[in-house]
Scaffold this motif. Structure first.
Motif, PDB file in Angstrom:
ATOM      1  N   PRO A 194      28.117 -27.474   4.364  1.00  0.00           N
ATOM      2  CA  PRO A 194      28.660 -27.500   5.730  1.00  0.00           C
ATOM      3  C   PRO A 194      29.702 -26.394   5.968  1.00  0.00           C
ATOM      4  CG  PRO A 194      28.568 -29.718   4.848  1.00  0.00           C
ATOM      5  CD  PRO A 194      28.245 -28.783   3.717  1.00  0.00           C
ATOM      6  N   GLU A 195      30.483 -26.133   4.954  1.00  0.00           N
ATOM      7  CA  GLU A 195      31.491 -25.075   5.039  1.00  0.00           C
ATOM      8  C   GLU A 195      30.818 -23.699   5.173  1.00  0.00           C
ATOM      9  OE1 GLU A 195      34.955 -23.489   2.043  1.00  0.00           O
ATOM     10  OE2 GLU A 195      34.373 -25.606   1.889  1.00  0.00           O
ATOM     11  N   LEU A 196      29.754 -23.485   4.413  1.00  0.00           N
ATOM     12  CA  LEU A 196      29.013 -22.230   4.506  1.00  0.00           C
ATOM     13  C   LEU A 196      28.381 -22.057   5.889  1.00  0.00           C
ATOM     14  CD1 LEU A 196      27.165 -22.191   1.053  1.00  0.00           C
ATOM     15  CD2 LEU A 196      29.027 -20.674   1.771  1.00  0.00           C
ATOM     16  N   GLU A 197      27.835 -23.154   6.414  1.00  0.00           N
ATOM     17  CA  GLU A 197      27.179 -23.097   7.716  1.00  0.00           C
ATOM     18  C   GLU A 197      28.146 -22.749   8.838  1.00  0.00           C
ATOM     19  OE1 GLU A 197      25.346 -26.931   7.746  1.00  0.00           O
ATOM     20  OE2 GLU A 197      23.556 -26.215   6.708  1.00  0.00           O
ATOM     21  N   GLU A 198      29.390 -23.124   8.690  1.00  0.00           N
ATOM     22  CA  GLU A 198      30.411 -22.827   9.695  1.00  0.00           C
ATOM     23  C   GLU A 198      30.970 -21.408   9.568  1.00  0.00           C
ATOM     24  OE1 GLU A 198      31.442 -24.745  12.315  1.00  0.00           O
ATOM     25  OE2 GLU A 198      29.746 -26.012  11.701  1.00  0.00           O
ATOM     26  N   SER A 199      30.812 -20.812   8.418  1.00  0.00           N
ATOM     27  CA  SER A 199      31.405 -19.511   8.134  1.00  0.00           C
ATOM     28  C   SER A 199      30.685 -18.383   8.871  1.00  0.00           C
ATOM     29  CB  SER A 199      31.360 -19.241   6.629  1.00  0.00           C
ATOM     30  OG  SER A 199      31.851 -17.945   6.365  1.00  0.00           O
ATOM     31  N   HIS A 200      31.453 -17.414   9.337  1.00  0.00           N
ATOM     32  CA  HIS A 200      30.892 -16.210   9.955  1.00  0.00           C
ATOM     33  C   HIS A 200      30.861 -15.055   8.966  1.00  0.00           C
ATOM     34  CE1 HIS A 200      30.523 -17.712  14.048  1.00  0.00           C
ATOM     35  NE2 HIS A 200      31.651 -18.362  13.836  1.00  0.00           N
ATOM     36  N   ASN A 201      31.167 -15.323   7.726  1.00  0.00           N
ATOM     37  CA  ASN A 201      31.157 -14.318   6.681  1.00  0.00           C
ATOM     38  C   ASN A 201      29.700 -14.058   6.273  1.00  0.00           C
ATOM     39  OD1 ASN A 201      31.248 -12.971   4.165  1.00  0.00           O
ATOM     40  ND2 ASN A 201      33.241 -13.866   3.699  1.00  0.00           N
ATOM     41  N   PRO A 202      29.251 -12.805   6.266  1.00  0.00           N
ATOM     42  CA  PRO A 202      27.859 -12.531   5.893  1.00  0.00           C
ATOM     43  C   PRO A 202      27.509 -13.010   4.482  1.00  0.00           C
ATOM     44  CG  PRO A 202      29.058 -10.480   6.363  1.00  0.00           C
ATOM     45  CD  PRO A 202      29.984 -11.612   6.628  1.00  0.00           C
ATOM     46  N   PHE A 203      28.496 -13.086   3.602  1.00  0.00           N
ATOM     47  CA  PHE A 203      28.212 -13.560   2.244  1.00  0.00           C
ATOM     48  C   PHE A 203      27.868 -15.046   2.230  1.00  0.00           C
ATOM     49  CE2 PHE A 203      30.566  -9.654   1.391  1.00  0.00           C
ATOM     50  CZ  PHE A 203      29.629  -9.017   0.602  1.00  0.00           C
ATOM     51  N   ALA A 204      28.286 -15.776   3.239  1.00  0.00           N
ATOM     52  CA  ALA A 204      27.870 -17.179   3.349  1.00  0.00           C
ATOM     53  C   ALA A 204      26.355 -17.238   3.527  1.00  0.00           C
ATOM     54  CB  ALA A 204      28.586 -17.856   4.511  1.00  0.00           C
ATOM     55  N   THR A 205      25.805 -16.313   4.302  1.00  0.00           N
ATOM     56  CA  THR A 205      24.354 -16.251   4.498  1.00  0.00           C
ATOM     57  C   THR A 205      23.655 -15.914   3.186  1.00  0.00           C
ATOM     58  OG1 THR A 205      24.676 -15.564   6.786  1.00  0.00           O
ATOM     59  CG2 THR A 205      22.519 -15.126   5.827  1.00  0.00           C
TER      60      THR A 205
END
Length: 173
Positions: A12-23
């Protein structure tokens, strides 16, 4: 130091992130999760692509990240074709946001060149008489439809019906 798999609990934290590394991390996790389920893999791949467009990344970042996602989540050819069509639909919905006026004009000019060649080859000089009308079209997708329609149109009126609205008057068959 956490491993990428440790981020599974933090999805859920990754899905909220706008950091390209989250993708990037999400693509890796999806690759592991969908190893045996190709349909689910396609859905995950599409969800990641949609996410890039929705988050408003710059065009170059989207292309780079899509390349990475494509590499991480390979699909059989039939599903790859489906994925490509669905991404093209996403791009069409977002096209004005990601296509500069220069890109749009260049694409239109390229399509008009193809239409010109197609008209001349299929209908001769009579076909070229449609160029002034077609040249006024400002919608890239409509120009693409005309170019594609050249393949199956058997006469100029059929081709013209692709870009001119139909009237309510009855037509002869």
């Amino acid at each position: 130091m956490p491993f990428l798999l440790d981020y599974q609990q933090r999805l859920p934290e990754l899905e909220e992130s706008h950091n390209p590394f989250a993708t990037v991390v999400m693509a890796h996790l999806a690759a592991i999760q969908t190893r045996g389920d190709r349909l689910q893999r396609k859905q995950q791949k599409l969800a990641l692509a949609r996410r890039l467009y929705e988050q408003g990344f710059e065009r170059e970042a989207i292309l780079n990240l899509l390349g990475f996602i494509d590499w991480m989540l390979t699909l059989p050819l039939d599903l790859e074709r489906e994925f490509k069509r669905e991404v093209e639909q996403l791009e069409a919905q977002q096209s004005m946001q990601y296509m500069t006026s220069f890109e749009r004009i260049a694409r239109m000019e390229s399509l008009l060149e193809g239409i010109t060649v197609g008209l001349k080859l299929k209908f001769g000089t009579e076909g070229l008489s449609l160029l002034p009308e077609i040249s006024r079209i400002e919608d890239v997708e409509q120009l693409r439809a005309v170019l594609t329609g050249l393949e199956t149109a058997s006469n100029l009126e059929q081709l013209r019906s692709l870009y001119q609205p139909t009237t309510d008057t009855p037509r002869e068959n």
